[in-house]
Design an enzyme around this catalytic site. Structure first.
Site, PDB file in Angstrom:
ATOM      1  N   ARG A   6       0.838  -1.194   0.000  1.00 63.71           N
ATOM      2  CA  ARG A   6       0.000   0.000   0.000  1.00 63.71           C
ATOM      3  C   ARG A   6       0.869   1.238   0.000  1.00 63.71           C
ATOM      4  O   ARG A   6       1.707   1.429   0.881  1.00 63.71           O
ATOM      5  CB  ARG A   6      -0.919  -0.010   1.224  1.00 63.71           C
ATOM      6  CG  ARG A   6      -1.928   1.132   1.227  1.00 63.71           C
ATOM      7  CD  ARG A   6      -2.952   0.960   2.323  1.00 63.71           C
ATOM      8  NE  ARG A   6      -2.361   1.007   3.657  1.00 63.71           N
ATOM      9  CZ  ARG A   6      -3.072   1.014   4.779  1.00 63.71           C
ATOM     10  NH1 ARG A   6      -4.392   0.946   4.722  1.00 63.71           N
ATOM     11  NH2 ARG A   6      -2.477   1.060   5.947  1.00 63.71           N
ATOM     12  N   THR A  11      -1.018   7.568  -1.053  1.00 64.45           N
ATOM     13  CA  THR A  11      -2.321   7.453  -1.736  1.00 64.45           C
ATOM     14  C   THR A  11      -3.195   6.360  -1.150  1.00 64.45           C
ATOM     15  O   THR A  11      -4.396   6.320  -1.411  1.00 64.45           O
ATOM     16  CB  THR A  11      -2.113   7.151  -3.221  1.00 64.45           C
ATOM     17  OG1 THR A  11      -1.516   5.841  -3.363  1.00 64.45           O
ATOM     18  CG2 THR A  11      -1.198   8.180  -3.869  1.00 64.45           C
ATOM     19  N   ASP A  45      -1.276  -3.749  12.920  1.00 66.19           N
ATOM     20  CA  ASP A  45      -0.803  -4.187  11.604  1.00 66.19           C
ATOM     21  C   ASP A  45      -0.629  -5.703  11.631  1.00 66.19           C
ATOM     22  O   ASP A  45       0.271  -6.219  12.297  1.00 66.19           O
ATOM     23  CB  ASP A  45       0.521  -3.496  11.262  1.00 66.19           C
ATOM     24  CG  ASP A  45       0.972  -3.786   9.843  1.00 66.19           C
ATOM     25  OD1 ASP A  45       1.203  -4.977   9.520  1.00 66.19           O
ATOM     26  OD2 ASP A  45       1.102  -2.833   9.059  1.00 66.19           O
ATOM     27  N   ASP A  60       2.919  -7.081  10.584  1.00 69.36           N
ATOM     28  CA  ASP A  60       3.958  -6.869  11.583  1.00 69.36           C
ATOM     29  C   ASP A  60       3.775  -7.792  12.782  1.00 69.36           C
ATOM     30  O   ASP A  60       4.750  -8.325  13.331  1.00 69.36           O
ATOM     31  CB  ASP A  60       3.941  -5.410  12.055  1.00 69.36           C
ATOM     32  CG  ASP A  60       4.550  -4.463  11.037  1.00 69.36           C
ATOM     33  OD1 ASP A  60       5.378  -4.923  10.220  1.00 69.36           O
ATOM     34  OD2 ASP A  60       4.201  -3.274  11.048  1.00 69.36           O
TER      35      ASP A  60
END
Length: 219
Positions: free
Chosen positions: A114, A118, A210, A213
């Protein structure tokens, strides 16, 4: 498994699995102090539980077999083996539980990251079975956040000829569900929960952090 009403109650293409074991394990995953090893194991267990629902509509065919007592007509899975498509890298964290259910499944990978500015997906890798168009595909990613990566991955699968897909994730946001359903209304979504929404960074709230992670211990 008992099902809740999805966050989009008029959309039969969204299934939220509210089995007590699913909700218990999801709560453990959400906890900040849950260790990496436990987080991985929980992801594996939850993906297996989600897999039962995601594979509910697999086609069956009759087959004659011999039991220890007599001959009978039974049923087995029909057609080509499933293809499990992982959206890298976090999707790999929920492959194992699905493979526990269907160890003969083929595996595909779509590499997306990602863009931090944006929030749009950028593809860097694609590897699929040659005959993926003849298989039912379970597309897996722990989080359905903005929905952009899921849409991009499914776009690529459709370009490769696949037209029978289910998207499997641990958590979804209302925005992600809406994005995916708008782009691909033919793709069913199976998830443990639909959370409140996204923050300004595109993270699901309250979420579980996340997923990549936490799965791989990189933060």
């Amino acid at each position: 498994m008992k099902m809740t009403e999805p966050a989009t109650p008029h959309d039969a293409g969204v299934v939220v699995v509210d089995h007590p074991l699913v909700q218990h394990k999801l709560t453990l995953m959400r906890e900040r102090q849950t260790a990496t090893s436990a987080f991985r194991q929980l992801a594996r267990e939850l993906s297996m539980l989600l897999g039962y629902e995601a594979m509910r509509d697999l086609p069956l065919e009759p087959v004659e077999i011999d039991t220890p007592l007599e001959r009978m007509e039974a049923r087995r899975l029909a057609g080509k083996k499933l293809c499990l498509v992982s959206i890298l890298r976090a999707g790999n964290g929920i492959l194992d539980g699905l493979l526990d259910l269907v160890p003969s499944a083929r595996i595909g990978h779509v590499g997306l990251y990602r863009d931090p500015e944006t929030l749009e997906p950028v593809e860097y890798y694609l590897k699929l079975p040659d005959d993926v168009g003849n298989r039912i595909c379970l597309v897996v990613d722990p989080m359905l956040a903005t929905g952009h990566s899921a849409v991009a991955a499914i776009d690529r699968l459709k370009q490769a000829g696949c037209n029978r897909m289910v998207f499997v994730c641990l958590l979804a946001s209302p925005e992600g569900v809406a994005c995916l359903r708008r782009a691909h209304p033919d793709v069913r979504i199976v998830t443990c929960a639909i959370d409140r929404g996204l923050d300004e960074h595109g993270y699901i709230r309250p979420g579980l952090g996340d997923a990549g992670d936490r799965l791989f211990g990189t933060k």
